[in-house]
Design a protein around this motif. Sequence first.
Motif, PDB file in Angstrom:
ATOM      1  N   ASP A  19       0.804  -1.227   0.000  1.00 48.75           N
ATOM      2  CA  ASP A  19       0.000   0.000   0.000  1.00 48.75           C
ATOM      3  C   ASP A  19       0.837   1.277   0.000  1.00 48.75           C
ATOM      4  O   ASP A  19       0.284   2.367  -0.127  1.00 48.75           O
ATOM      5  N   ARG A  20       2.139   1.149   0.160  1.00 46.94           N
ATOM      6  CA  ARG A  20       2.995   2.342   0.129  1.00 46.94           C
ATOM      7  C   ARG A  20       3.050   2.953  -1.263  1.00 46.94           C
ATOM      8  O   ARG A  20       3.235   4.154  -1.407  1.00 46.94           O
ATOM      9  N   LEU A  21       2.902   2.126  -2.298  1.00 46.44           N
ATOM     10  CA  LEU A  21       2.950   2.605  -3.685  1.00 46.44           C
ATOM     11  C   LEU A  21       1.528   2.696  -4.207  1.00 46.44           C
ATOM     12  O   LEU A  21       0.825   1.693  -4.323  1.00 46.44           O
ATOM     13  N   THR A  22       1.099   3.906  -4.502  1.00 46.20           N
ATOM     14  CA  THR A  22      -0.259   4.140  -4.977  1.00 46.20           C
ATOM     15  C   THR A  22      -0.206   4.827  -6.335  1.00 46.20           C
ATOM     16  O   THR A  22       0.843   5.301  -6.772  1.00 46.20           O
ATOM     17  N   SER A  23      -1.349   4.876  -6.981  1.00 44.55           N
ATOM     18  CA  SER A  23      -1.421   5.541  -8.284  1.00 44.55           C
ATOM     19  C   SER A  23      -2.658   6.413  -8.343  1.00 44.55           C
ATOM     20  O   SER A  23      -3.639   6.189  -7.630  1.00 44.55           O
ATOM     21  N   LYS A  37       4.818  10.756  -2.225  1.00 43.74           N
ATOM     22  CA  LYS A  37       5.714  11.494  -3.119  1.00 43.74           C
ATOM     23  C   LYS A  37       5.609  10.938  -4.534  1.00 43.74           C
ATOM     24  O   LYS A  37       5.658   9.727  -4.730  1.00 43.74           O
ATOM     25  N   VAL A  38       5.512  11.810  -5.522  1.00 43.06           N
ATOM     26  CA  VAL A  38       5.484  11.355  -6.917  1.00 43.06           C
ATOM     27  C   VAL A  38       6.864  10.842  -7.287  1.00 43.06           C
ATOM     28  O   VAL A  38       7.855  11.549  -7.146  1.00 43.06           O
ATOM     29  N   VAL A  39       6.922   9.581  -7.732  1.00 47.04           N
ATOM     30  CA  VAL A  39       8.208   8.972  -8.095  1.00 47.04           C
ATOM     31  C   VAL A  39       8.267   8.539  -9.555  1.00 47.04           C
ATOM     32  O   VAL A  39       9.354   8.341 -10.089  1.00 47.04           O
ATOM     33  N   ALA A  40       7.106   8.390 -10.191  1.00 42.99           N
ATOM     34  CA  ALA A  40       7.103   7.895 -11.571  1.00 42.99           C
ATOM     35  C   ALA A  40       5.766   8.209 -12.222  1.00 42.99           C
ATOM     36  O   ALA A  40       4.788   8.569 -11.556  1.00 42.99           O
ATOM     37  N   LEU A  47       6.922   2.926 -18.141  1.00 40.75           N
ATOM     38  CA  LEU A  47       7.193   3.458 -16.814  1.00 40.75           C
ATOM     39  C   LEU A  47       8.286   4.516 -16.889  1.00 40.75           C
ATOM     40  O   LEU A  47       9.433   4.206 -17.217  1.00 40.75           O
ATOM     41  N   PHE A  48       7.927   5.749 -16.599  1.00 45.24           N
ATOM     42  CA  PHE A  48       8.843   6.879 -16.610  1.00 45.24           C
ATOM     43  C   PHE A  48       9.186   7.251 -15.171  1.00 45.24           C
ATOM     44  O   PHE A  48       8.302   7.600 -14.391  1.00 45.24           O
ATOM     45  N   ILE A  49      10.458   7.177 -14.818  1.00 48.34           N
ATOM     46  CA  ILE A  49      10.931   7.482 -13.471  1.00 48.34           C
ATOM     47  C   ILE A  49      11.286   8.965 -13.396  1.00 48.34           C
ATOM     48  O   ILE A  49      11.881   9.514 -14.327  1.00 48.34           O
ATOM     49  N   LYS A  50      10.945   9.603 -12.281  1.00 48.15           N
ATOM     50  CA  LYS A  50      11.328  11.002 -12.097  1.00 48.15           C
ATOM     51  C   LYS A  50      12.845  11.111 -12.206  1.00 48.15           C
ATOM     52  O   LYS A  50      13.581  10.342 -11.589  1.00 48.15           O
ATOM     53  N   LEU A  97      14.814  11.034  -2.496  1.00 48.35           N
ATOM     54  CA  LEU A  97      15.345  12.307  -2.993  1.00 48.35           C
ATOM     55  C   LEU A  97      14.270  13.339  -3.329  1.00 48.35           C
ATOM     56  O   LEU A  97      14.589  14.501  -3.546  1.00 48.35           O
ATOM     57  N   MET A  98      13.028  12.910  -3.376  1.00 54.97           N
ATOM     58  CA  MET A  98      11.940  13.822  -3.735  1.00 54.97           C
ATOM     59  C   MET A  98      11.466  14.598  -2.501  1.00 54.97           C
ATOM     60  O   MET A  98      11.433  14.057  -1.396  1.00 54.97           O
ATOM     61  N   PRO A  99      11.087  15.864  -2.702  1.00 55.72           N
ATOM     62  CA  PRO A  99      10.579  16.647  -1.564  1.00 55.72           C
ATOM     63  C   PRO A  99       9.191  16.162  -1.151  1.00 55.72           C
ATOM     64  O   PRO A  99       8.468  15.558  -1.945  1.00 55.72           O
ATOM     65  N   LEU A 100       8.861  16.432   0.094  1.00 50.91           N
ATOM     66  CA  LEU A 100       7.510  16.127   0.558  1.00 50.91           C
ATOM     67  C   LEU A 100       6.520  16.999  -0.196  1.00 50.91           C
ATOM     68  O   LEU A 100       6.834  18.145  -0.542  1.00 50.91           O
TER      69      LEU A 100
END
Length: 120
Positions: A19-23, A37-40, A47-50, A97-100
């Motif tokens: 459940d940590r990874l949502t869309s 946090k948006v990661v991809a 699948l495009f990674i930030k 590495l992504m900001p909150l």
Amino acid sequence: MATDRDFVEYVTEQVGLGDRLTSKKMFGEYALYLDGKVVAFACDNSLFIKPSAAATAIAPRLPQRPPYPGAKDYPVADELLDDTDALRLLITDTAALMPLPKPPKPRKTTGSRVRATPAV
């Protein structure tokens, strides 16, 4: 071409973070969030990674292209979809590495809209 929901479900299963990874669906495509946090992005069933130092360090040879017209280039992690450990590492290190996300602005209240009753 819009991304299939099945593709997004496959990606989230492969990453294996529960459940940590949502869309969230946006304009026929999807944003993927790890712990908020948006990661991809999932666009056109890819699948495009930030872009981040994590992508450069973990998978420097990933092809890059824009996820949608007018966007900058993003690493495309399709070749990692069958390598659960590498994909999970890439997603978790990118999230680190992504900001909150910024908290939402409070809504302005405009007072109550109670109808005045005429005096008798």
